[in-house]
Design an enzyme around this catalytic site. Structure first.
Site, mmCIF file in Angstrom:
data_model
loop_
_atom_site.group_PDB
_atom_site.id
_atom_site.type_symbol
_atom_site.label_atom_id
_atom_site.label_comp_id
_atom_site.label_asym_id
_atom_site.label_seq_id
_atom_site.Cartn_x
_atom_site.Cartn_y
_atom_site.Cartn_z
ATOM 1 N N ALA A 107 0.833 -1.215 0.000
ATOM 2 C CA ALA A 107 0.000 0.000 0.000
ATOM 3 C C ALA A 107 0.866 1.263 0.000
ATOM 4 O O ALA A 107 1.939 1.269 0.602
ATOM 5 C CB ALA A 107 -0.920 -0.014 1.222
ATOM 6 N N PRO A 108 0.425 2.324 -0.704
ATOM 7 C CA PRO A 108 -0.871 2.498 -1.369
ATOM 8 C C PRO A 108 -0.933 1.984 -2.805
ATOM 9 O O PRO A 108 -1.947 2.162 -3.462
ATOM 10 C CB PRO A 108 -1.063 4.011 -1.331
ATOM 11 C CG PRO A 108 0.323 4.556 -1.407
ATOM 12 C CD PRO A 108 1.172 3.593 -0.623
ATOM 13 N N GLY A 109 0.157 1.406 -3.330
ATOM 14 C CA GLY A 109 0.014 0.664 -4.568
ATOM 15 C C GLY A 109 0.732 1.152 -5.808
ATOM 16 O O GLY A 109 0.545 0.577 -6.877
ATOM 17 N N SER A 110 1.559 2.178 -5.715
ATOM 18 C CA SER A 110 2.256 2.645 -6.923
ATOM 19 C C SER A 110 3.117 1.546 -7.529
ATOM 20 O O SER A 110 3.057 1.274 -8.735
ATOM 21 C CB SER A 110 3.116 3.868 -6.604
ATOM 22 O OG SER A 110 2.314 4.983 -6.325
ATOM 23 N N LYS A 111 3.925 0.895 -6.675
ATOM 24 C CA LYS A 111 4.806 -0.156 -7.179
ATOM 25 C C LYS A 111 4.030 -1.406 -7.527
ATOM 26 O O LYS A 111 4.360 -2.114 -8.478
ATOM 27 C CB LYS A 111 5.901 -0.436 -6.145
ATOM 28 C CG LYS A 111 6.792 0.763 -5.860
ATOM 29 C CD LYS A 111 7.755 0.494 -4.725
ATOM 30 C CE LYS A 111 8.537 1.755 -4.381
ATOM 31 N NZ LYS A 111 7.661 2.818 -3.805
ATOM 32 N N ASP A 129 -0.131 -5.754 2.946
ATOM 33 C CA ASP A 129 0.230 -4.670 3.845
ATOM 34 C C ASP A 129 -0.350 -4.980 5.217
ATOM 35 O O ASP A 129 -1.402 -5.612 5.316
ATOM 36 C CB ASP A 129 -0.303 -3.324 3.334
ATOM 37 C CG ASP A 129 0.531 -2.153 3.825
ATOM 38 O OD1 ASP A 129 1.446 -1.729 3.099
ATOM 39 O OD2 ASP A 129 0.290 -1.688 4.961
ATOM 40 N N ASP A 156 1.246 -9.372 8.710
ATOM 41 C CA ASP A 156 2.572 -8.901 9.070
ATOM 42 C C ASP A 156 3.547 -9.625 8.146
ATOM 43 O O ASP A 156 3.666 -10.855 8.209
ATOM 44 C CB ASP A 156 2.869 -9.224 10.537
ATOM 45 C CG ASP A 156 4.226 -8.686 11.007
ATOM 46 O OD1 ASP A 156 5.145 -8.526 10.165
ATOM 47 O OD2 ASP A 156 4.388 -8.438 12.211
ATOM 48 N N ASP A 176 9.638 -3.027 -0.480
ATOM 49 C CA ASP A 176 9.843 -1.585 -0.370
ATOM 50 C C ASP A 176 9.525 -1.242 1.084
ATOM 51 O O ASP A 176 8.394 -0.947 1.433
ATOM 52 C CB ASP A 176 8.945 -0.842 -1.350
ATOM 53 C CG ASP A 176 9.234 0.652 -1.365
ATOM 54 O OD1 ASP A 176 10.399 1.026 -1.583
ATOM 55 O OD2 ASP A 176 8.304 1.441 -1.135
ATOM 56 N N CYS A 229 13.499 4.550 0.982
ATOM 57 C CA CYS A 229 13.725 5.951 0.640
ATOM 58 C C CYS A 229 14.473 6.640 1.784
ATOM 59 O O CYS A 229 14.159 7.755 2.173
ATOM 60 C CB CYS A 229 12.410 6.667 0.318
ATOM 61 S SG CYS A 229 11.131 6.477 1.565
#
Length: 301
Positions: A107-111, A129, A156, A176, A229
């Site tokens: 989440a939120p789902g871009s990748k 998630d 988890d 990620d 990141c």
């Protein structure tokens, strides 16, 4: 303490690094190839008077003069707002149509939706998630973008179970990981004020657990991509060092197609496995993006 001060010794040009971190982040969108082509989207932007530029290293990314949220390509699911460098891990994983792929922190789902597009929306893509609230955003984005090969789970990731699925291992996985996020300071400057070293130390255990589970859940010869990141070696190279020591896997070289720096093998008196140099660090001044870290592992047993 400003965390950027802490990481200046890692960069090749401290002044350019700090200046880039203080500039606003360019707004980027990814063309959703499940529903549209790049040509179709750019024609629509031309008709709507939306200025754009192609991103050199990724054919489906465009930077826009403004936002895409009120344009027809967005409403139709032809594009998705996605920070440029965050498109790196799915591109590095490079799944094939028909693969079984796990996005451990989806989440939120871009990748996740990018992975679906790379798979031509064929195969099994499991988007997991641990936050039920964030999963609603994942479902919304997947529906708008026309993704149909997605299975959504709420577990988890450190203890992820494949029992609800009809197979017992993945071909590829992407982690990620949740992190301290200093690399997002260009779009969210408050992360620098909220940053603490205590949080870095707290999140490291979570990152190690998720990456270990991803390696365990992926077949021999399969690939796992780890990304964050953050600039913190504790959350990047140290996590890789731990997993290399505890699981059957190795780091492999990859071509990121944009300017990067190698992983660091030593930090504050700690030495890491020499192969962590194969990981790639992306600093904001190198490509006018956010900060990022990405590594690719091959499962060996």
């Amino acid at each position: 303490m400003n965390p950027l001060d802490r990481y200046e010794p890692l960069v090749d040009d401290r002044e350019a690094f700090r200046e880039a971190c203080e500039r606003p982040l360019p707004y980027a969108v990814r063309v959703n190839t499940i529903k549209a082509t790049v040509d179709r989207v750019t024609r629509a932007f031309d008709e709507a008077g939306v200025g754009y530029e192609s991103v050199d290293w990724h054919p489906a990314l465009l930077t826009l003069d403004g936002k895409a949220g009120r344009t027809w390509p967005y409403f139709l699911g032809w594009v998705h707002g996605q920070e440029e460098v965050s498109a790196l891990p799915a591109s590095v994983l490079d799944p094939d149509p028909g693969d079984r792929v796990w996005d451990a922190c989806a989440a939120p789902g871009s990748k996740t939706t990018q992975l679906a597009a790379l798979m031509d929306d064929r195969g099994t893509l499991v988007g997991n998630d641990n936050s039920l609230g964030r999963l609603s955003a994942l479902r919304h984005n997947a529906e708008r973008l026309g993704v149909t090969d997605l299975v959504v789970t709420n577990q988890d990731a450190r203890n992820f179970s494949l029992k609800p699925l009809d197979f017992d291992e993945f071909d590829r996985a992407i982690v990620d990981a949740p992190c301290s996020c200093e690399g997002t300071c260009r779009k969210n400057p408050t992360v620098l004020d909220e940053w603490t070293l205590d949080h870095v130390h707290q999140v490291v255990g979570i990152q190690k657990g998720i990456l270990r589970r991803a390696v365990q859940a992926t077949r021999e010869g399969g690939s796992v991509v780890y990304s964050t990141c953050t600039f913190a070696p504790e959350e990047n190279e140290a996590v890789l060092d731990h997993v290399l020591d505890s699981e059957d896997c190795r780091l492999v070289e990859f071509d990121p197609s944009l300017e990067t720096s190698p992983g660091v093998t030593e930090w504050e008196g700690q030495e890491y496995d020499p192969s962590v140099e194969l990981a790639r660090r992306v600093y904001p001044h190198q490509n006018d993006t956010g900060g990022f870290f990405c590594a690719k592992l091959e499962v060996t047993g």
